[in-house]
Design a protein around this motif. Structure first.
Motif, PDB file in Angstrom:
ATOM      1  N   UNK B 114       0.751  -1.143  -0.025  1.00 56.99           N
ATOM      2  CA  UNK B 114      -0.087  -0.048  -0.065  1.00 56.99           C
ATOM      3  C   UNK B 114       0.809   1.268  -0.084  1.00 56.99           C
ATOM      4  N   UNK B 115       1.949   1.171   0.597  1.00 56.55           N
ATOM      5  CA  UNK B 115       2.611   2.300   0.866  1.00 56.55           C
ATOM      6  C   UNK B 115       3.448   2.415  -0.444  1.00 56.55           C
ATOM      7  N   UNK B 116       3.870   1.475  -1.033  1.00 58.96           N
ATOM      8  CA  UNK B 116       4.293   1.764  -2.550  1.00 58.96           C
ATOM      9  C   UNK B 116       3.415   2.576  -3.352  1.00 58.96           C
ATOM     10  N   UNK B 117       2.295   1.981  -3.529  1.00 61.19           N
ATOM     11  CA  UNK B 117       1.255   3.285  -4.169  1.00 61.19           C
ATOM     12  C   UNK B 117       1.305   4.700  -3.615  1.00 61.19           C
ATOM     13  N   UNK B 118       1.363   4.743  -2.429  1.00 68.65           N
ATOM     14  CA  UNK B 118       1.221   5.955  -1.859  1.00 68.65           C
ATOM     15  C   UNK B 118       2.278   6.902  -2.149  1.00 68.65           C
ATOM     16  N   UNK B 119       3.584   6.188  -2.262  1.00 73.72           N
ATOM     17  CA  UNK B 119       4.772   7.036  -2.313  1.00 73.72           C
ATOM     18  C   UNK B 119       4.957   7.451  -3.540  1.00 73.72           C
ATOM     19  N   UNK B 120       4.099   7.221  -4.643  1.00 81.06           N
ATOM     20  CA  UNK B 120       4.193   7.896  -6.070  1.00 81.06           C
ATOM     21  C   UNK B 120       3.053   8.718  -6.166  1.00 81.06           C
ATOM     22  N   UNK B 121       1.665   8.285  -5.579  1.00 81.48           N
ATOM     23  CA  UNK B 121       0.489   8.739  -5.835  1.00 81.48           C
ATOM     24  C   UNK B 121      -0.292   9.608  -4.854  1.00 81.48           C
ATOM     25  N   UNK B 122       0.149   9.579  -3.779  1.00 85.49           N
ATOM     26  CA  UNK B 122      -0.469  10.426  -2.460  1.00 85.49           C
ATOM     27  C   UNK B 122      -0.512  11.285  -3.037  1.00 85.49           C
ATOM     28  N   UNK B 123      -1.436  12.554  -2.685  1.00 86.41           N
ATOM     29  CA  UNK B 123      -1.619  14.070  -2.791  1.00 86.41           C
ATOM     30  C   UNK B 123      -0.459  14.557  -2.531  1.00 86.41           C
ATOM     31  N   UNK B 124       0.431  14.238  -1.416  1.00 82.44           N
ATOM     32  CA  UNK B 124       1.434  15.026  -1.192  1.00 82.44           C
ATOM     33  C   UNK B 124       2.636  14.305  -1.635  1.00 82.44           C
ATOM     34  N   UNK B 125       2.529  13.349  -2.681  1.00 84.06           N
ATOM     35  CA  UNK B 125       3.600  12.798  -3.450  1.00 84.06           C
ATOM     36  C   UNK B 125       4.504  13.724  -4.080  1.00 84.06           C
ATOM     37  N   UNK B 126       4.094  14.482  -4.631  1.00 87.64           N
ATOM     38  CA  UNK B 126       4.415  15.529  -5.718  1.00 87.64           C
ATOM     39  C   UNK B 126       4.708  17.152  -5.215  1.00 87.64           C
ATOM     40  N   UNK B 168      -8.729 -12.772   6.448  1.00 82.45           N
ATOM     41  CA  UNK B 168      -9.660 -13.583   5.746  1.00 82.45           C
ATOM     42  C   UNK B 168     -10.007 -12.591   4.554  1.00 82.45           C
ATOM     43  N   UNK B 169     -11.077 -13.439   3.878  1.00 79.48           N
ATOM     44  CA  UNK B 169     -11.385 -12.863   2.663  1.00 79.48           C
ATOM     45  C   UNK B 169     -12.105 -11.526   2.694  1.00 79.48           C
ATOM     46  N   UNK B 170     -12.968 -11.445   3.601  1.00 74.23           N
ATOM     47  CA  UNK B 170     -13.607 -10.266   3.753  1.00 74.23           C
ATOM     48  C   UNK B 170     -12.697  -9.099   4.325  1.00 74.23           C
ATOM     49  N   UNK B 171     -11.761  -9.576   5.219  1.00 75.74           N
ATOM     50  CA  UNK B 171     -10.671  -8.522   5.690  1.00 75.74           C
ATOM     51  C   UNK B 171      -9.930  -7.925   4.341  1.00 75.74           C
ATOM     52  N   UNK B 172      -9.783  -9.000   3.554  1.00 82.16           N
ATOM     53  CA  UNK B 172      -8.532  -8.761   2.447  1.00 82.16           C
ATOM     54  C   UNK B 172      -9.319  -7.658   1.608  1.00 82.16           C
ATOM     55  N   UNK B 173     -10.964  -7.743   1.590  1.00 81.04           N
ATOM     56  CA  UNK B 173     -11.516  -6.946   0.515  1.00 81.04           C
ATOM     57  C   UNK B 173     -11.537  -5.413   1.320  1.00 81.04           C
ATOM     58  N   UNK B 174     -11.444  -5.287   2.394  1.00 76.60           N
ATOM     59  CA  UNK B 174     -11.447  -4.139   3.139  1.00 76.60           C
ATOM     60  C   UNK B 174     -10.218  -3.576   2.823  1.00 76.60           C
ATOM     61  N   UNK B 175      -9.108  -4.279   3.003  1.00 82.13           N
ATOM     62  CA  UNK B 175      -7.766  -3.874   2.664  1.00 82.13           C
ATOM     63  C   UNK B 175      -7.740  -3.210   1.401  1.00 82.13           C
ATOM     64  N   UNK B 176      -8.132  -3.871   0.266  1.00 80.43           N
ATOM     65  CA  UNK B 176      -8.354  -3.427  -0.925  1.00 80.43           C
ATOM     66  C   UNK B 176      -9.049  -1.946  -1.270  1.00 80.43           C
ATOM     67  N   UNK B 177     -10.180  -2.011  -0.527  1.00 81.36           N
ATOM     68  CA  UNK B 177     -10.806  -0.722  -0.576  1.00 81.36           C
ATOM     69  C   UNK B 177     -10.237   0.347   0.127  1.00 81.36           C
ATOM     70  N   UNK B 178      -9.332   0.250   1.216  1.00 83.29           N
ATOM     71  CA  UNK B 178      -8.676   1.063   1.972  1.00 83.29           C
ATOM     72  C   UNK B 178      -7.623   1.702   0.700  1.00 83.29           C
ATOM     73  N   UNK B 179      -7.002   0.590   0.154  1.00 80.21           N
ATOM     74  CA  UNK B 179      -5.887   0.763  -0.550  1.00 80.21           C
ATOM     75  C   UNK B 179      -6.207   1.751  -1.770  1.00 80.21           C
ATOM     76  N   UNK B 180      -7.703   1.344  -2.353  1.00 77.27           N
ATOM     77  CA  UNK B 180      -8.273   2.168  -3.445  1.00 77.27           C
ATOM     78  C   UNK B 180      -8.420   3.755  -3.090  1.00 77.27           C
ATOM     79  N   UNK B 181      -8.591   3.895  -1.850  1.00 72.89           N
ATOM     80  CA  UNK B 181      -9.011   5.200  -1.332  1.00 72.89           C
ATOM     81  C   UNK B 181      -7.874   6.111  -0.842  1.00 72.89           C
ATOM     82  N   UNK B 182      -6.544   5.333  -0.710  1.00 76.71           N
ATOM     83  CA  UNK B 182      -5.550   5.975   0.026  1.00 76.71           C
ATOM     84  C   UNK B 182      -4.941   6.931  -0.692  1.00 76.71           C
ATOM     85  N   UNK B 183      -5.047   7.266  -2.019  1.00 76.83           N
ATOM     86  CA  UNK B 183      -4.527   8.339  -2.567  1.00 76.83           C
ATOM     87  C   UNK B 183      -5.730   9.584  -2.981  1.00 76.83           C
TER      88      UNK B 183
END
Ligand SMILES: Nc1ncnc2c1ncn2[C@@H]1O[C@H](COP(=O)(O)OP(=O)(O)OP(=O)(O)O)[C@@H](O)[C@H]1O
Ligand SMILES: [Mg+2]
Lengths: 280, 329, 336
Positions: B114-126, B168-183
């Protein structure tokens, strides 16, 4: 069979391999007829030593004035017969052991597989060298030594296949209708385990030619004046760098032959095991 | 108002061993700001391909033959791969994948990914004035932990240090939603994010998504083949059949009065209002050999000779939906 | 982590025991007179008698095996019939040269092979891929001894760029032996001329030795990358906007090298066998040339010791490989 050939014909590298293998086979069978100087298997002509490649001697001549082109052609028979002997002997040892280990289970299987592991743990070349030495160096002991080091590969494969098959439903069904053990093993399991064995054997032929050449090179295999490729390279070392052709062409012969078997083996494996094909 | 995302006349084909496969033929849709658009269709009708085309990640051998993809006033099809990566993915379009287990890299910690994505794309990245290096990373971790807490992932502080298989599967899906919203993207695209989950978990995730749309001010494009999910979650609907948009409009209107025979057939199959358990007879035509005329005609109970004459044009149904059927032409 | 390692160590014990048993059988039971066989062809009757007592060859077979295991465990590997020195001493002296060579060859195989394999995988069915596939078949099919001679012919004899044989030029003075590794010892002694000379001597043997492994690693890395690229997470990571380079060289690669790592373990057999030939051709003063010498002179005590050494190295390498697997993939570590 026909469907395997048809699939093979679509795989260009494999066809190249098949072509090379057939070509070497023809050389092995008809070598003395095809070689321009068949008598150079043993003769020596001291008046024309170490001539560079020319129209009369396309690959040049060696330290005894023999035509290297002829000797490369004549060497195919030796190389192939060593490889075939070694691989079929290894199969004769390895396949039954694999069947027994796979079908019987228990301590018999455990024992066989442990020995297999140990033999596999020692590099083939080192073990073959040691065995050949223990049996006093000669071509025969080299071949026996190579066989004694190569069988575990077949045992491993057949063991795995037998395990898989004897756990499968259709063997259960056979047992259910009262088929005897030997019937199940020889009529049903063995034919199914055969394809991976053939693939391994094809690659093994190439590998054996390579190791046999090393043995010849180290003076533990073929003996002079046999037109052996490995031996020729060993003999050539004294005359380098002047007679570069002396070492070059026998080595190319080994390279091309082994490459042929490997390409063919890879192609066959793709057909036998389509799972790997995807990732090729 | 200008829609956030608008796709017009999109046509995508893939070169295969058997010939050109026309995966998408004519897809159009509009997603208004702050709304949830459901994209519905049978398996294999091209939903995932549509998403791939929008994100600019088509499989090998695929070409976009026709059409436009407008996103916040820009034509995405004119973007280069580097521009998409720099300016669009994650930072402006978040993505929630279908299978939460397969989508996460199994050998890296969740936090690393998740941090790999934020490192390049979070609002403060640039942002050259903001914190850099370790401080910026700390801010990212804090934002992620907050998001995970909002997603109701247990132990959000330690979750980042764990591997995907430890959830668990449900938790993983929550993780992915968080990842989608992270930036903090304006648009989120979800490809059947609840299909792999059990009904209760599915329901919780849908509720969560509904809340998030309002809370984070995002627009959501939600792909599914389940009308139940559409009814529960979506504001607008786009029905796709064999690579074509066959009906689109407000969910309410379409569910009350489905106009296209395909939509009617799909709804008839849904367990909540099933009149038959048989499903729709026949199958989606192969993308390699699309019949002339209406693509649904071979399976349509109302098919007439007119249907075989040519692709029917888009028309307006009494419900207010845009429908591709000769009845409304 | 520690448990994982311990478990692996215990798992190889049966194999090591099997190795001891097989070597014991080979040397004690197969020959009619083991003492004579052990002493070598040039031994005197007194030497044979001494060996007979030393190894307790007159006692029951199980007791003999126990004595044998005890001796091996205390590194008492007997005496070389050729050098008349304890085999353990000979091996200790020659091991660094072989280790240096093997290490360099392995490093070349991995650091060249893995990137090439990745490139082949990324350019699937385009020309770099075809080229690398041809190359990898050639690399497996080529006879190392011939390739070595061709390299010597070109780079030493014809162009004169690199030395022909040995680990140091005859004109160079050997640095004092500290670690046994020529390159390291040269640096410790502050002799940069010796250092570069030793490095130059390493190039041709290491390249020759690396070839087979290089080809294998290219093949398996390529297959691994092709496999990984099909996984859902690669699409997800692209959709999330991972940088292309980091995606390939970190996130895809780490998922792709599992099979390659296994292969590196299997390669060790080939490296050791190849080492025998390469060392013989380049006059490299390591275990390989020691082995060839032992075989050619029928020095069975040395052959026995080398076989044990190789088997043990193989077992240790496989533990390391398992460990690397565990580090690469957290799921494996937990299952143990
Ligand atoms: N790389 C490809 N090469 C060839 N055909 C493909 C490729 N990817 C997808 N297709 C085909 O495109 C069609 C649409 O696939 P897509 O994955 O977009 O469907 P989908 O609507 O997402 O289905 P599902 O609900 O099962 O996910 C299918 O017929 C599929 O076989
Ligand atoms: Mg899909």
């Amino acid at each position: 069979m026909i469907h395997i050939l048809r699939k093979l014909s679509r795989d260009l590298p494999a066809m190249l391999g098949l072509g090379i293998v057939l070509f070497v086979l023809v050389l092995a069978i008809l070598g003395p007829l095809l070689a321009p100087y068949p008598e150079d298997a043993a003769a020596s002509h001291l008046t024309r030593r170490l001539r560079p490649p020319s129209a009369a001697y396309p690959f040049g001549t060696d330290n005894l004035g023999r035509d290297i082109f002829s000797r490369v052609i004549l060497g195919a028979r030796g190389a192939l017969s060593i490889a075939l002997t070694v691989v079929s002997t290894a199969m004769l040892i390895g396949v039954p052991l694999g069947l027994i280990a796979g079908y019987r289970g228990g301590w018999v299987s455990e024992g066989i597989m442990r020995v297999t592991d140990v033999v596999l743990a020692i590099p083939q070349l080192v073990l073959a060298l040691a065995l050949a030495q223990l049996m006093s160096p000669s071509l025969e002991s080299a071949m026996l030594a190579l066989s004694l080091t190569y069988w575990p590969f077949f045992t491993r494969i057949v063991y795995a296949e037998t395990r898989r098959l004897s756990a499968s439903l259709f063997v259960d069904a056979l047992r259910g209708i009262g088929a005897g053990t030997s019937r199940i093993v020889f009529l049903h399991i063995l034919p199914n385990a055969l394809s991976p064995v053939i693939v391994r054997a094809t690659i093994g032929l190439g590998f054996t030619i390579l190791v046999a050449a090393v043995l010849g090179f180290l003076g533990m295999g073929a003996t002079p004046p046999a037109p052996d490729w490995g031996l020729a390279i060993a003999e050539s070392r004294t005359y380098l760098p002047r007679a570069w052709w002396y070492a070059t062409f026998p080595g190319l012969a080994i390279l091309i032959t082994v490459m042929g078997f490997n390409l063919l083996g890879d192609g066959l494996r793709d057909i036998v095991d389509p799972r790997i094909r995807r990732s090729r | 108002m200008m829609p956030v995302l608008s796709v017009r006349g999109l046509k995508v084909s893939i070169r295969t061993d058997e010939g050109m496969a026309e995966i998408l033929d004519d897809v159009g849709l509009e997603l208004e700001r702050g709304r949830i658009l459901g994209v519905v269709g049978e398996s294999g009708c091209g939903k995932s391909t549509l998403i791939r085309a929008i994100m600019g990640i088509l499989p090998r051998g695929a070409t976009i033959d026709r059409g436009e993809v407008w996103f916040e006033g820009e034509n995405l099809l004119a973007f280069s791969e580097a521009e998409l990566n720099d300016q669009v993915r994650s930072s402006r379009i978040g993505f929630i994948p279908q299978d939460p287990l397969l989508a996460l890299n199994p050998v890296f910690k969740v936090g690393t990914q998740m941090l790999e994505v934020m490192r390049w794309h979070a609002p403060d990245a640039k942002d050259p004035t903001g914190p850099r290096g370790g401080a910026r990373r700390k801010a990212h971790v804090a934002r992620l932990v907050g998001l995970l807490r909002r997603m109701q992932v247990p132990d959000p502080e330690t979750a980042l240090e764990r591997y995907p298989h430890q959830f668990s599967g449900g938790q993983r899906q929550r993780l992915l939603i968080a990842a989608a919203l992270a930036c903090a993207p304006g648009l989120v695209i979800a490809d059947e994010p609840t299909t792999a989950l059990d009904v209760t978990t599915q329901h919780q995730i849908l509720l969560l998504l509904r809340e998030l749309v309002a809370e984070f001010g995002i627009s959501l494009m939600f792909v599914t083949h389940d009308f139940g999910v559409v009814a529960e979650l979506c504001d607008d609907l786009c029905v796709i059949y064999a690579g074509q948009t066959v009906e689109k409009g407000p969910v309410q209107a379409i569910l009350e009065a489905p106009s296209h025979p395909y939509t009617r057939a799909l709804l008839a199959c849904h367990p909540d209002r099933a009149t038959t358990f048989l499903g729709i007879p026949g199958s989606v035509p192969s993308p390699l050999a699309r019949p002339p005329g209406c693509l649904f005609a071979p399976r349509c109970t109302d098919a007439r000779t007119l249907c075989l004459a040519g692709r029917p044009p888009q028309g307006l149904a009494p419900s207010g939906a845009e429908v591709r059927c000769v009845q409304f032409a | 982590m520690l448990r994982f390692v311990l478990r692996r160590c215990i798992l190889v014990l049966p194999s090591l025991f099997g190795l001891l048993l097989v070597t014991f059988l080979l040397i004690r039971v197969v020959p009619s007179d083991p003492a004579m066989a052990l002493a070598g062809d040039a031994a005197t009757p007194e030497q044979i008698e001494r060996l007979r007592q030393q190894y307790g060859l007159d006692r029951p077979i199980w007791e003999q095996f126990a004595v044998y295991v005890g001796k091996v465990a205390t590194l008492d590997l007997g005496e070389s019939a050729f050098s008349r020195r304890p085999v353990a001493v000979d091996i200790a002296q020659r091991l660094p040269a072989t280790l240096a060579l093997t290490f360099c060859a392995l490093a070349i195989s991995v650091f060249v092979g893995v990137p090439l394999g990745v490139i082949a995988g990324l350019t699937h069915n385009a020309w770099p891929d075809y080229l690398l596939r041809v190359f990898s078949v050639l690399g497996i099919a080529v006879a190392a001894f011939w390739f070595a001679i061709m390299l010597q012919l070109l780079f030493s004899m014809e162009l004169g760029w690199l030395p022909l044989r040995g680990e140091l030029s005859p004109t160079m003075q050997r640095p004092p032996r500290v670690t046994g590794f020529m390159v390291v010892d040269a640096l410790i002694a502050g002799r940069f001329d010796v250092f570069t000379d030793a490095l130059r001597h390493l190039v041709l043997p290491a390249v020759t030795l690396s070839l087979g492994g290089l080809a294998t690693i290219v093949r398996f890395t390529r297959a691994g990358v092709l496999d990984t690229l099909q996984q859902d997470f690669v699409f997800y990571e692209r959709a999330m906007g991972y940088r292309r380079r980091r995606l390939v060289w970190i996130y895809v690669l780490r998922n792709s090298v599992t099979a390659t790592v296994t292969q590196i373990g299997l390669l060790f057999g080939g490296l050791i066998a190849g080492g025998v030939v390469v060392e013989a051709i380049f006059d490299w003063p390591g275990i390989g040339s020691y082995t060839v010498q032992a075989i050619l002179t029928g020095d069975r005590q040395v052959m026995l010791a080398v076989t044990l050494l190789v088997g043990t190295v193989y077992a240790v390498v496989n533990i390391l490989i398992d460990l690397v697997h565990g580090l690469l993939d957290p799921r494996l570590m937990e299952r143990a």
